[in-house]
Design an enzyme around this catalytic site. Structure first.
Site, short mmCIF file in Angstrom:
data_model
loop_
_atom_site.label_atom_id
_atom_site.label_comp_id
_atom_site.label_asym_id
_atom_site.label_seq_id
_atom_site.Cartn_x
_atom_site.Cartn_y
_atom_site.Cartn_z
N GLU A 119 0.86 -1.19 0.00
CA GLU A 119 0.00 0.00 0.00
C GLU A 119 0.89 1.23 0.00
O GLU A 119 1.81 1.34 0.79
CB GLU A 119 -0.89 -0.03 1.25
N HIS A 137 -25.47 -1.61 0.23
CA HIS A 137 -26.67 -1.48 -0.60
C HIS A 137 -27.44 -2.78 -0.71
O HIS A 137 -26.86 -3.85 -0.74
CB HIS A 137 -26.27 -1.01 -2.01
N VAL A 272 4.00 0.64 -5.52
CA VAL A 272 4.42 -0.20 -6.64
C VAL A 272 4.91 0.69 -7.78
O VAL A 272 4.19 1.58 -8.24
CB VAL A 272 3.28 -1.12 -7.11
N SER A 443 -19.20 2.21 -6.30
CA SER A 443 -20.43 1.79 -5.66
C SER A 443 -21.14 0.76 -6.53
O SER A 443 -21.23 0.96 -7.75
CB SER A 443 -21.35 3.00 -5.45
N CYS A 506 -10.32 12.39 23.68
CA CYS A 506 -11.23 13.13 22.77
C CYS A 506 -12.54 13.29 23.51
O CYS A 506 -13.25 12.33 23.77
CB CYS A 506 -11.43 12.34 21.48
N CYS A 508 -15.20 15.15 22.62
CA CYS A 508 -16.43 15.19 21.80
C CYS A 508 -16.99 13.78 21.61
O CYS A 508 -18.18 13.56 21.68
CB CYS A 508 -16.15 15.81 20.43
N CYS A 543 -15.45 19.30 17.46
CA CYS A 543 -14.32 20.24 17.48
C CYS A 543 -13.25 19.81 16.49
O CYS A 543 -12.24 20.50 16.32
CB CYS A 543 -13.78 20.46 18.88
N CYS A 548 -8.21 17.33 20.99
CA CYS A 548 -7.49 16.08 21.18
C CYS A 548 -6.26 15.97 20.28
O CYS A 548 -5.37 15.18 20.57
CB CYS A 548 -8.42 14.88 20.96
#
Lengths: 592, 126, 420
Positions: A119, A137, A272, A443, A506, A508, A543, A548
């Site tokens: 990756e 879906h 790659v 999709s 964090c 929130c 936020c 954080c």
């Protein structure tokens, strides 16, 4: 065929004036060359050609005036990587650690093969996988007879088992098409009759609907009861009850982690540069981290699948990047909608080969607006435009006008890897032995991912013959504590066991240091701020990491034994801190 | 020589014109007495309070905030900064503790504007 | 789970919470506890190293941390209970707080009275709709301030600041002193958001340009920010085509406003004022839930810490009186309303029966006005007039109304500002 393609292009008013060179190969691959005025015309030519009967796929080399898509010459890097002499061997290389690459890796872990996933980003799920609406879906909209249609249905079903094994959140609230127009409702009722009586099997466009389970037709009253915040007075609703919701990056990470637990190797930051082909067969890949030799190479590189195919001299399709922008609404609206809902009969959706959308919901309870679908020339252009947000807002407001634009806490875009046939390409290369393409995955790619992976394993079996089952395969990925979902009692117990769960980082989203440490020390370690965010939700709240962010950075630096200046937001050069303020590397600014 | 300033004494923000005539400094446009004083200062030798941080070791923060005990000449600001940026302290520090005495021979001290306790730096394990 | 009983719990140990706790203790409350999420008391003041704090209260030009120091010492002297690294998860309408930290685990705290003093938070990029990509290098001014002043790191080498409020101006100077090149300060409005004196001492002193009616319209770069595009805006704050300019930079500092942090208040379902985005409070800064008070920036964003401390003291006093049964809550409250040219008022309600001799009313004007007269009317009858040379939206105004001027049967008090 060539004549028909030229004719199709000529008949289009906006395209007839251009000189477009069309060629068709013996294996029915169309190549387009020439210059037009704008990018949409490039895309239109591709689509018109693809629609001609018999065409296998389209290589679109048309350019648009003023739009330069830079092509990097990697030959030096390739030589350098080979010269470095670092070489590894395995059975299978998977290129790309999006949800498709990771699903394939996890599927292959069931067999006795050594797989390495490469990756180019610093984490899995970094591209389209992290930036979509997480809809599994139901499979109603796919064109009958396509790979999309078949794999979507199958994949959707597989998610139930998968979520149990991998312990990711899956909800199945279904998806609701809200109907306000009488004419539209009549059409829907007709579909209901065809479905009930079985008559639909005789009508080709109806064949997919016939296969989809769990479809329900609701009266206007029932719709209002289910979703009291919908605007106006719907006269009916089409409820596709099998529609599922996931956090897409969570699915991807879960599959990757389970693959690693079962012996798969992941190489991150490994791009790659070339695909090795020897005597008509693939022999592996060259990456910036060295050469990996393998019998089989699986091309799951998303928007770059065509580039990878070209590296192997097997260019037979073009990916035209399609950008989808999404907006997330503050959690204070949790429970506002129970199901993702959209208006049936919108024109916008059809125009751009998209599922359209309206308002969706995330498993965590945020409302989600979008996505858009905009054709763009650049594969890396993840910008969001004013026009995107206008469109998204319109979609969101189409079902309810109670929510204000000011409640949006963030917006972002992902690039979909569409080809011109607008179907998945999942096949063994016809030119290069051992090369398997998994391309054009857009999709419902997320919904189809498990089914795609199974199909790819089948292709690997054909390629090698006799895939042996891995007797040690453990399908279970143990769940990690999620502090926010526990009762106060259970939260107390967790803190008593490990005090790190008593330190909220964090506020929130209510994420503890314990969870962040779990993410950093997991089998696919989170090494960036965004990677921590995807695994824990730290920074996903209202936020947006203001509070954080510095704390997560500090924890990452401490745990990874790095300088804070080395911690990045999303890999590469994306540092947060440029320098220690008393060791200035900022030349020339500080006056004596 | 004529100079124009915005008075920063109060929110009125009077536009001041300051001029030297026959050895006398004349301030125009001020709304009050304090404005005149400000104008004269700005004209002859503008001064500012100095606040910044110095490096500190052994505390939960890596920087200690410091403040000047009085205003300092503005045109020497970066000289003072440079001097302050060479300082490295060890915690603990008490608020008001002198960090640099008589900085740049100005008669003004730089002092700590908060206290910082010493902490044991232990490696935390996951 | 640990269970505790306290008389007054103060949520937040910033300037409002500190003042509230100290005052409650001084008024004879026995057990006062401050629940603070950070590792130390002081709140955001601890990262405000610049001077200009406490002119009203101490008559001195203190730094933010210097200002906080006085209160923190007082908290220690008065043996007020402090729980650090402690987060409040939930408040019930029976005044039970669920809070947690590493040492105590989860705590169930039954309170006689509660003071909400959670302060405010910064608006983010998404809330001002800046288009483009999402690279690293976009930070709020408060985050940059923390990195530079407390942690000692520079988040970039060349910065653009969006927003000319005081925080933006202060950070322009701060970054310049630390060696970051500040390309300019951009403000979407036609007038600066910050105080004139800050423009003078933070920008003019360092020749940093300010561009009014200009905003950042786009962020460039996929992983690391490569720059921003700025453009001038028209009357409707829409970008004017052809005025775009690309600025290469690796840091965009957002100083685009503060919002009261009221997630706990909303969850508790106290009545909110859409204008202040904070709880509606009465003369003791008590919210619509008896025994629950609010103080400081959680009520509305004040620009002076002195006011924050004052409201903290009022709330602390109120909490003490509530516990002592000295607040009569049976009589209906009178409304305090914003009149002409006034954006909002705080408090929004008063019960004269409970009030002290005089009541401070905080308010902001809608636009810049010179040579103004502030009037307060009781049911239409003028009860107070005061002249001011200038009224600016960035500067909170405060007028004190004598209690004797408000007769018992009055229904409403209205504050207006007009030129003349």
């Amino acid at each position: 065929m060539k004549k028909k393609i030229i004719q199709a292009i000529q008949e289009n008013e906006s395209l007839s004036a251009y000189k477009i060179e069309v060629s068709v190969s013996s294996d029915r691959i169309v190549t387009l060359i020439g210059e037009v005025d704008d990018w949409q015309q490039v895309v239109d030519c591709g689509h018109l050609s693809a629609k001609v009967k018999g065409v296998r796929n389209v290589v679109n080399d048309l350019t648009a005036k003023g739009i330069v898509i830079p092509k990097r010459d990697r030959s030096e890097e390739i030589q350098q990587a080979i010269a470095n002499g670092k070489e590894t061997a395995c059975d299978i290389v998977v290129i790309g650690a999006g949800v498709i690459g990771c699903a394939i890796a996890r599927e292959l872990a069931k067999y006795q093969v050594k797989t390495i996933v490469v990756e180019k980003n610093s984490d899995v799920a970094e591209e389209a996988t992290k930036a979509n609406n997480g809809n599994i879906h139901p499979g109603v909209l796919a064109k009958p007879g396509t790979l999309k249609a078949e794999l979507n249905l199958k994949g959707n079903e597989m998610y139930t088992q998968l979520s149990k094994e991998l312990n990711f959140e899956l909800q199945r609230p279904g998806s609701l098409n809200v109907i306000y127009k009488k004419s539209e409702w009549r059409k829907m009722k007709a579909i209901q009759v065809m479905k009930k009586t079985g008559l639909g099997h005789l009508v080709p466009p109806m064949r997919q609907v016939m296969k989809v389970p769990g479809l329900k037709w609701l009266t206007g009253e029932e719709v209002k009861q289910m979703e009291p915040h919908l605007k106006g007075d719907p006269i009916g609703g089409f409820w596709m009850t099998t529609m599922g919701l996931v956090e897409p990056y969570e699915v991807c990470i879960a599959m990757a982690e389970n693959a690693v637990e079962n012996g798969t190797e992941f190489r991150l930051n490994a791009e790659v540069l070339d695909v090795l082909v020897e005597n008509g067969r693939t022999a592996g890949v060259v990456t910036n981290q060295g050469v990996i030799r393998s019998e089989i190479v699986i091309n799951a590189a998303g928007v770059y699948t065509d580039t990878i195919a070209e590296m192997a001299n097997d260019r037979f399709f073009t990916i035209h990047p399609r950008r989808g922008a999404i907006a997330i609404i503050d959690k204070s609206r949790k429970g506002f909608l129970k199901t993702p809902a959209g208006i049936r009969g919108g024109k916008e959706a059809k125009k751009n080969n998209t599922k359209g959308g309206g308002a969706s919901v995330t498993p965590e309870g945020n409302l989600l607006w979008g996505p858009t679908a905009v054709e763009i020339p650049w594969k890396e252009d993840k910008s969001v435009e004013a026009s995107d947000l206008d469109y998204i807002t319109k979609l969101g407001m189409s079902v309810t006008n109670e929510i204000q634009r000011s409640e949006i806490i963030t917006f972002f875009a992902g690039i979909r890897a569409a080809d011109y046939m607008e179907d998945f390409i999942i096949e063994r290369s016809r030119k290069v032995g051992g090369l398997i393409h998994v391309a054009g995955i857009q999709s419902p790619g997320l919904a189809s991912a498990p089914a795609i992976a199974e199909m790819v394993a089948g292709l690997v079996n054909e390629e090698r013959g006799g895939l042996l089952e891995n007797p040690n395969f453990n399908p279970i990925r143990e769940p990690k504590p999620q502090f926010r979902h526990l009762s106060h009692e259970a939260q107390d117990n967790l803190i008593q066991k490990n005090a790190k769960y008593g330190n909220i980082i964090c506020r929130c989203e209510l994420i503890t240091e314990g969870e962040i440490l779990d993410a950093i020390h997991s089998t696919i370690p989170a090494t960036t701020i965004d990677a921590v965010k995807r695994r824990t939700r730290s920074g996903m709240g209202r936020c947006q990491g203001g509070f954080c962010g510095p704390r997560v950075l500090e924890i990452l630096a401490r745990e990874l034994e790095k300088e804070p200046t080395e911690v990045t937001l999303k890999g590469n050069e994306s540092y947060i801190l440029k320098a220690d303020s008393r060791q200035p590397i900022v030349a020339g600014r500080r006056k004596p | 020589m004529k100079k124009e300033f915005t008075c920063i004494v109060c929110p009125m923000s009077c536009a001041l014109t300051v001029e030297e005539k026959n050895g006398e400094i004349i301030v125009l446009g001020n709304g009050c007495k304090r404005g005149k004083e400000f104008g004269i200062n700005e004209f002859t030798d503008p001064k500012r309070m100095v606040t910044t941080t110095v490096k500190v070791m052994g505390s939960h923060l890596k920087r200690l905030p410091v403040i000047s005990t009085d205003e300092l000449p503005l045109d020497h600001l970066f000289v003072y900064m440079h001097e302050l940026y060479q300082v490295v302290l060890e915690a603990p520090v008490e608020k008001g503790q002198i960090i640099i005495e008589n900085i740049g021979n100005s008669g003004v001290d730089i002092v700590a504007s908060r206290s910082l306790k010493q902490i044991e730096l232990k490696k935390e394990n996951a | 789970m640990k269970e505790l009983n306290v008389d007054v719990a103060v949520i937040g140990g910033g300037p409002a919470g500190l003042a509230a706790a100290i005052e409650a203790k001084e008024q004879g409350v026995d057990h006062v506890v401050i629940l603070e999420r950070d590792v130390e008391l002081g709140g955001i003041l601890q990262q405000c190293i610049h001077d200009g704090f406490g002119l009203h209260r101490f008559g001195k030009r203190l730094s933010g941390c210097g200002y906080a120091h006085h209160f923190i010492e007082s908290v220690a002297e008065k043996a007020i209970d402090v729980k650090l690294k402690t987060i409040v998860l939930e408040i019930t309408d029976e005044k039970i707080i669920y809070a947690m930290n590493e040492v105590d685990g989860m705590m169930k705290i039954t309170c006689g009275a509660i003071v909400l003093a959670m302060g405010c938070r910064e608006r983010t990029r998404s809330q001002v709709f800046i288009w483009g990509t999402r690279p690293s290098g976009v930070l709020t001014a408060g985050t940059v301030q923390r990195y530079i002043n407390m942690e000692g790191y520079l988040p970039g080498e060349k910065a653009v600041i969006l927003g000319s409020g005081d925080i933006g101006l202060i950070m322009a100077r701060r970054m310049t002193l630390e060696g970051i090149e500040v390309e300019g300060v951009y403000e979407v409005m036609k007038t600066p958001g910050g105080l004139t004196r800050n423009i003078s001492q933070c920008l003019k002193d360092f020749q940093i340009p300010m561009h009014l009616a200009t905003t950042v319209v786009r962020i460039h770069g996929n992983k690391k920010m490569e720059g921003v595009t700025v453009a001038q805006v028209d009357e409707k704050r829409q970008p004017i085509q052809g005025t775009e300019r690309f600025i290469p930079c690796d840091l965009l500092v957002l100083a685009v406003g503060l919002i009261p942090e009221n997630e706990l208040s909303r969850q508790l379902e106290v009545e909110m004022d859409p204008r202040t985005k904070g709880p509606i409070v009465d003369e003791h800064f008590m919210t619509s839930i008896p025994g629950v008070f609010a103080a400081g920036n959680v009520v509305t964003v004040f620009d002076l810490v002195d006011y924050v401390s004052l409201t903290g003291e009022i709330a602390g006093r109120g909490a003490a009186k509530f516990l002592q049964g000295k607040l009569n809550l049976d009589l209906p409250a009178k409304d305090v309303l914003p009149g002409d040219a006034v954006n909002f008022v705080v408090p929004q309600r008063i019960r004269t029966v409970n009030a002290e001799d005089s009541i401070p009313i905080y308010f902001r004007v809608k636009e810049e006005m010179r040579k103004v007269e502030v009037t307060a009317t009781v049911d239409g009858e003028v009860c107070m007039r005061k002249k001011h040379p200038i009224a600016l939206p960035p500067e909170m105004m405060v007028e004190t109304i004598q209690l004797e001027k408000i007769h018992e049967d009055a229904r409403e008090l209205r504050v207006s500002v007009k030129v003349g």
